[in-house]
Design an enzyme around this catalytic site. Structure first.
Site, PDB file in Angstrom:
ATOM      1  N   ARG A 198       7.504  -9.500  -6.887  1.00  0.00           N
ATOM      2  CA  ARG A 198       7.166  -8.184  -6.312  1.00  0.00           C
ATOM      3  C   ARG A 198       5.801  -7.677  -6.764  1.00  0.00           C
ATOM      4  O   ARG A 198       5.530  -6.479  -6.802  1.00  0.00           O
ATOM      5  CB  ARG A 198       8.227  -7.141  -6.664  1.00  0.00           C
ATOM      6  CG  ARG A 198       9.597  -7.485  -6.135  1.00  0.00           C
ATOM      7  CD  ARG A 198      10.419  -6.228  -5.898  1.00  0.00           C
ATOM      8  NE  ARG A 198      11.694  -6.574  -5.330  1.00  0.00           N
ATOM      9  CZ  ARG A 198      12.769  -6.852  -6.061  1.00  0.00           C
ATOM     10  NH1 ARG A 198      12.711  -6.785  -7.365  1.00  0.00           N
ATOM     11  NH2 ARG A 198      13.879  -7.170  -5.467  1.00  0.00           N
ATOM     12  N   ASN A 216     -15.903  -2.886  12.360  1.00  0.00           N
ATOM     13  CA  ASN A 216     -15.524  -3.771  13.477  1.00  0.00           C
ATOM     14  C   ASN A 216     -16.682  -4.074  14.415  1.00  0.00           C
ATOM     15  O   ASN A 216     -16.523  -4.800  15.385  1.00  0.00           O
ATOM     16  CB  ASN A 216     -14.388  -3.136  14.301  1.00  0.00           C
ATOM     17  CG  ASN A 216     -13.078  -3.192  13.565  1.00  0.00           C
ATOM     18  OD1 ASN A 216     -12.898  -4.031  12.691  1.00  0.00           O
ATOM     19  ND2 ASN A 216     -12.179  -2.284  13.886  1.00  0.00           N
ATOM     20  N   HIS A 249     -14.204 -11.581  17.772  1.00  0.00           N
ATOM     21  CA  HIS A 249     -12.845 -12.117  17.589  1.00  0.00           C
ATOM     22  C   HIS A 249     -12.356 -12.829  18.838  1.00  0.00           C
ATOM     23  O   HIS A 249     -11.720 -13.893  18.759  1.00  0.00           O
ATOM     24  CB  HIS A 249     -11.858 -10.997  17.234  1.00  0.00           C
ATOM     25  CG  HIS A 249     -11.862 -10.673  15.763  1.00  0.00           C
ATOM     26  ND1 HIS A 249     -11.485  -9.453  15.282  1.00  0.00           N
ATOM     27  CD2 HIS A 249     -12.201 -11.414  14.683  1.00  0.00           C
ATOM     28  CE1 HIS A 249     -11.589  -9.451  13.949  1.00  0.00           C
ATOM     29  NE2 HIS A 249     -12.029 -10.637  13.575  1.00  0.00           N
TER      30      HIS A 249
END
Ligand code: ADP
Ligand code: ZN
Length: 352
Positions: free
Chosen positions: A118, A242, A249
């Site tokens: 975890r 972006n 992409h």
């Protein structure tokens, strides 16, 4: 010599250590070493081969784990396999993972560190320009599935990120160029000063002039850190990162990832600028200035002919789509950007 900078807020307890004039082994002794802990050092086959001698002299409480170089290692069964290995060498909750490599190693180590027991601490030692300037900032990690790139991942900050220019000694020029695309992206969006630095020095940077690379890395890291600190959940400001990536992409997908990320976003930045020019929100002067720099660095700015037919389809399925539009930052001038709602068909029209 060692300089430590601590960033506040989002990068909670994540230190950035920039080292100079030290060998790779010094990193482990000076910046990481704690005798009470077990360290699992994850690297890829290329780094393991290139730094074989140095890695053979690691402190005793380090175990080297090597994964195959390349994007194909980024899958969930690799995470499972590595976690079995960590169990075998007795890595416990207080021990530490160290990722030594480019984006692939960084993504795998980060995800493994956030899932194993975890969550255990990890340290990042990026060895490519791309990883130093981009992927090691913000804590994103991930692996690919049949459904998509980085589809499974978390956001988790490393204990520390160590920037060590000695790794440039072996980094091929094409990898420097790949990382330089992300630096140009940050420069066009946010910093005229960085843009001018790259304009004046791109050939020396490609030849791996260390003082210049240090300046380039420091400036780009500061810009990206400022953005992810201000917008950790990618709600608004982070969209600035972006730029070039919407078309980039789509191009990477169409090429089945045979076009390197830097080359894809270089074409993406130029074509997104042209979309802005057509809509009269980006000036011709800016389009030309960015294109000139990208080409001087050695990037193509035209779409490869073989991708033209299918790229529109991928754009139409962009996950950032909001109805018929995609929110995108475009440069209002070099070094400054504004958010626009761009209709998908306007993006598609520059791809013909
Ligand atoms: P990135 O996403 O950072 O470009 P990758 O992990 O895909 O990263 O690395 C790109 C390639 O460069 C891989 O083949 C990797 O093994 C290699 N590589 C990474 N760092 C170095 C280095 N310092 N010297 C030589 N090759 C390297
Ligand atoms: Zn990118």
């Amino acid at each position: 010599m060692q300089r430590t900078v601590t960033f506040p807020a989002h990068s909670i307890s994540s230190k950035v250590i920039t080292m100079e004039n030290e060998s790779i082994v010094d990193i482990f002794y000076d910046a990481i070493f704690d005798i009470r802990k077990t360290y699992a050092l994850i690297t890829d086959t290329n780094i393991a081969r290139l730094y074989k001698k140095e890695l053979s002299t690691l402190p005793k409480n380090f175990t080297l784990i090597t994964i195959p170089a390349g994007e194909r290692s980024k899958n969930f069964s690799m995470i499972e396999k590595l976690s079995e290995k960590l169990l075998k060498i007795n890595v416990g909750k207080k021990d530490v993972l160290v990722g030594l490599g480019g984006g692939v190693v960084g993504d795998i180590t980060g995800l493994l560190a956030s899932l194993y027991m975890r969550g255990i601490p990890y340290i990042h030692i990026p060895t490519t320009l791309l990883a130093m300037c981009d992927s090691s900032i913000g804590g994103k990690n991930g692996v690919n599935t049949a459904g998509g790139k980085n589809l499974l991942g978390t956001i988790r900050q490393p204990l520390a990120t160590i920037i060590q220019p000695c790794f440039f000694a072996t980094l091929p020029e094409k990898e420097v160029r790949n990382g330089l695309a992300e630096c140009i992206k940050c420069a066009v969006m946010m910093s005229k000063k960085l843009f001018t630095l790259i304009e004046k020095n791109h050939q020396a940077i490609l030849k791996k002039d260390i003082p210049l690379l240090n300046t380039l890395i420091a400036q780009t890291r500061n810009l990206k850190t400022m953005i992810v600190t201000g917008d950790p959940d990618e709600k608004s400001l982070r969209k600035i990162l972006n730029y070039g990536h919407t078309i980039g992409h789509a191009l990477e997908k169409v090429s089945v990832y045979t076009i390197p990320h830097g080359a894809a976003i270089a074409i993406g930045m130029h074509l997104e600028n042209v979309v802005g020019l057509n809509k009269k929100i980006v000036q011709k002067k800016v389009v030309d200035q960015v294109k000139e720099l990208l080409e001087a660095v050695g990037f193509q700015t035209k779409l490869p002919a073989r991708t033209k037919k299918t790229i529109s389809h991928y754009l139409a399925h962009d996950k950032k789509r909001e109805g018929t539009h995609i929110p995108m930052y475009l440069p209002s001038r070099v070094g400054s950007a504004k958010l626009h709602e761009i209709p998908i068909h306007d993006l598609q029209s520059v791809l013909l």
